[in-house]
Design an enzyme around this catalytic site. Structure first.
Site, PDB file in Angstrom:
ATOM      1  N   PRO A  13     -27.387  37.744  -3.468  1.00 49.62           N
ATOM      2  CG  PRO A  13     -26.657  35.557  -3.131  1.00 49.62           C
ATOM      3  CD  PRO A  13     -27.884  36.429  -3.442  1.00 49.62           C
ATOM      4  CG  ASN A  14     -21.628  37.659  -3.830  1.00 53.70           C
ATOM      5  OD1 ASN A  14     -20.987  37.952  -2.927  1.00 53.70           O
ATOM      6  ND2 ASN A  14     -21.987  36.326  -4.173  1.00 53.70           N
ATOM      7  NE  ARG A  21     -13.304  40.379  -8.664  1.00 58.27           N
ATOM      8  CZ  ARG A  21     -13.913  39.225  -8.368  1.00 58.27           C
ATOM      9  NH1 ARG A  21     -14.897  39.065  -7.293  1.00 58.27           N
ATOM     10  NH2 ARG A  21     -13.513  38.122  -9.337  1.00 58.27           N
ATOM     11  CE1 TYR A  26     -22.825  38.497 -13.633  1.00 58.66           C
ATOM     12  CE2 TYR A  26     -20.549  38.704 -12.320  1.00 58.66           C
ATOM     13  CZ  TYR A  26     -21.833  38.102 -12.719  1.00 58.66           C
ATOM     14  OH  TYR A  26     -21.822  36.572 -12.481  1.00 58.66           O
ATOM     15  CG  ASN A  77     -29.964  39.253 -10.776  1.00 58.67           C
ATOM     16  OD1 ASN A  77     -29.681  37.902 -10.528  1.00 58.67           O
ATOM     17  ND2 ASN A  77     -29.076  40.218 -11.643  1.00 58.67           N
ATOM     18  CB  ALA A  80     -25.101  32.570  -6.495  1.00 54.62           C
ATOM     19  CG  HIS A  83     -27.998  29.358 -10.780  1.00 58.27           C
ATOM     20  ND1 HIS A  83     -28.765  29.357 -11.744  1.00 58.27           N
ATOM     21  CD2 HIS A  83     -27.169  30.339 -10.508  1.00 58.27           C
ATOM     22  CE1 HIS A  83     -28.185  30.588 -12.250  1.00 58.27           C
ATOM     23  NE2 HIS A  83     -27.319  31.128 -11.725  1.00 58.27           N
ATOM     24  CG  ASP A  90     -41.053  26.424  -1.473  1.00 53.74           C
ATOM     25  OD1 ASP A  90     -40.971  26.075  -2.586  1.00 53.74           O
ATOM     26  OD2 ASP A  90     -40.753  25.322  -0.541  1.00 53.74           O
ATOM     27  CD  GLU A 101     -35.060  33.612 -13.084  1.00 57.20           C
ATOM     28  OE1 GLU A 101     -36.141  32.790 -13.607  1.00 57.20           O
ATOM     29  OE2 GLU A 101     -33.874  33.040 -12.792  1.00 57.20           O
ATOM     30  CG  HIS A 103     -30.346  35.557 -14.419  1.00 53.67           C
ATOM     31  ND1 HIS A 103     -29.840  35.516 -13.199  1.00 53.67           N
ATOM     32  CD2 HIS A 103     -31.346  34.651 -14.557  1.00 53.67           C
ATOM     33  CE1 HIS A 103     -30.672  34.620 -12.533  1.00 53.67           C
ATOM     34  NE2 HIS A 103     -31.492  34.145 -13.635  1.00 53.67           N
ATOM     35  CB  SER A 105     -24.085  37.258 -17.113  1.00 49.45           C
ATOM     36  OG  SER A 105     -24.706  36.265 -16.228  1.00 49.45           O
ATOM     37  NE  ARG A 110     -21.421  33.725 -16.196  1.00 47.38           N
ATOM     38  CZ  ARG A 110     -21.473  34.370 -15.255  1.00 47.38           C
ATOM     39  NH1 ARG A 110     -22.643  35.226 -14.771  1.00 47.38           N
ATOM     40  NH2 ARG A 110     -20.360  34.223 -14.171  1.00 47.38           N
ATOM     41  NE  ARG A 114     -21.898  31.171 -13.061  1.00 52.78           N
ATOM     42  CZ  ARG A 114     -21.663  31.575 -12.060  1.00 52.78           C
ATOM     43  NH1 ARG A 114     -22.660  32.242 -11.311  1.00 52.78           N
ATOM     44  NH2 ARG A 114     -20.416  31.784 -11.759  1.00 52.78           N
TER      45      ARG A 114
HETATM   46  O1  CA2 Z   1     -26.119  37.434 -14.610  1.00 50.99           O
HETATM   47  C1  CA2 Z   1     -26.638  37.574 -13.433  1.00 50.99           C
HETATM   48  O2  CA2 Z   1     -27.218  38.658 -13.141  1.00 50.99           O
HETATM   49  C2  CA2 Z   1     -26.448  36.594 -12.384  1.00 50.99           C
HETATM   50  O3  CA2 Z   1     -27.694  36.511 -11.463  1.00 50.99           O
HETATM   51  C3  CA2 Z   1     -25.274  37.027 -11.686  1.00 50.99           C
HETATM   52  C4  CA2 Z   1     -24.943  36.321 -10.076  1.00 50.99           C
HETATM   53  C5  CA2 Z   1     -24.735  34.919 -10.835  1.00 50.99           C
HETATM   54  O4  CA2 Z   1     -24.278  33.987  -9.671  1.00 50.99           O
HETATM   55  C6  CA2 Z   1     -25.766  34.126 -11.666  1.00 50.99           C
HETATM   56  O5  CA2 Z   1     -25.389  33.027 -12.197  1.00 50.99           O
HETATM   57  C7  CA2 Z   1     -26.081  35.393 -12.807  1.00 50.99           C
HETATM   58  C8  CA2 Z   1     -23.577  36.716  -9.700  1.00 50.99           C
HETATM   59  C9  CA2 Z   1     -23.495  37.957  -9.166  1.00 50.99           C
HETATM   60  C10 CA2 Z   1     -22.200  38.246  -8.514  1.00 50.99           C
HETATM   61  O6  CA2 Z   1     -22.024  39.698  -9.069  1.00 50.99           O
HETATM   62  C11 CA2 Z   1     -20.608  40.040  -9.015  1.00 50.99           C
HETATM   63  C12 CA2 Z   1     -20.380  41.209  -9.212  1.00 50.99           C
HETATM   64  C13 CA2 Z   1     -19.311  41.859  -9.229  1.00 50.99           C
HETATM   65  C14 CA2 Z   1     -18.089  41.096  -8.997  1.00 50.99           C
HETATM   66  C15 CA2 Z   1     -18.413  39.793  -8.826  1.00 50.99           C
HETATM   67  C16 CA2 Z   1     -19.557  39.161  -8.799  1.00 50.99           C
END
Ligand code: CA2
Length: 147
Positions: A13-14, A21, A26, A77, A80, A83, A90, A101, A103, A105, A110, A114
């Protein structure tokens, strides 16, 4: 001739918002940029790469189930859901394919929520805090494991 290794690059997701952003966290690359760069690296390694992103937990789980029949390994990846999702954990266990895996960041630098990932204990490797270069490391690692 050796059988081509097939890998799935899976985003949760996201992550479709990458590049739009939070560049300080990121980076500036879009998901399309990342997928294109990894596809080029995969080609250079003689690997077949499929890419999938979803904001829905159920769709991610269904694609992991498909990977059991279609791919030899996964780069994951899960955003969220890493976590929180016992269901994705599963699914990866049922899949019985090695996965790395990733990430973008450094999740340990953080917020505390996370710091734990539901899927790390099952992973063949975990890469975080290397920016989008982490995906290249994961590809190279899976090629080594599967060759
Ligand atoms: O660091 C990573 O790759 C994460 O998997 C990214 C996830 C975050 O929830 C993990 O803790 C670490 C979040 C991705 C959200 O992506 C965005 C991209 C642009 C703007 C806002 C959020």
């Amino acid at each position: 001739m050796e059988k081509k290794i097939k890998l799935l690059l899976l985003h949760g997701p996201n992550l479709n918002m990458l590049g739009q952003r939070k560049p300080e966290v990121y980076g500036v690359e879009s998901l399309k940029d990342i997928e294109a760069r990894l596809a080029a690296a995969a080609l250079a390694h003689g690997v077949e790469l499929s890419c999938f992103q979803s904001n829905s937990e159920g769709e991610i789980i269904s694609r992991i189930h498909q990977a059991r029949d279609n791919e030899d390994g996964l780069i994951v990846n899960a955003g969220a859901y890493s976590h929180t999702s016992l269901a994705i954990r599963d699914a990866l266990e049922c899949c019985e394919r090695p996965f790395v895996e990733v990430h973008i960041s450094n999740i340990y630098a953080r917020e505390p929520f996370r710091h734990h990932s539901m899927i790390s204990a099952l992973a063949a490797g975990v890469i975080c805090g290397c920016g989008t270069q982490g995906y290249l490391f994961a590809l190279e690692r899976l090629v080594r494991i599967l060759s």
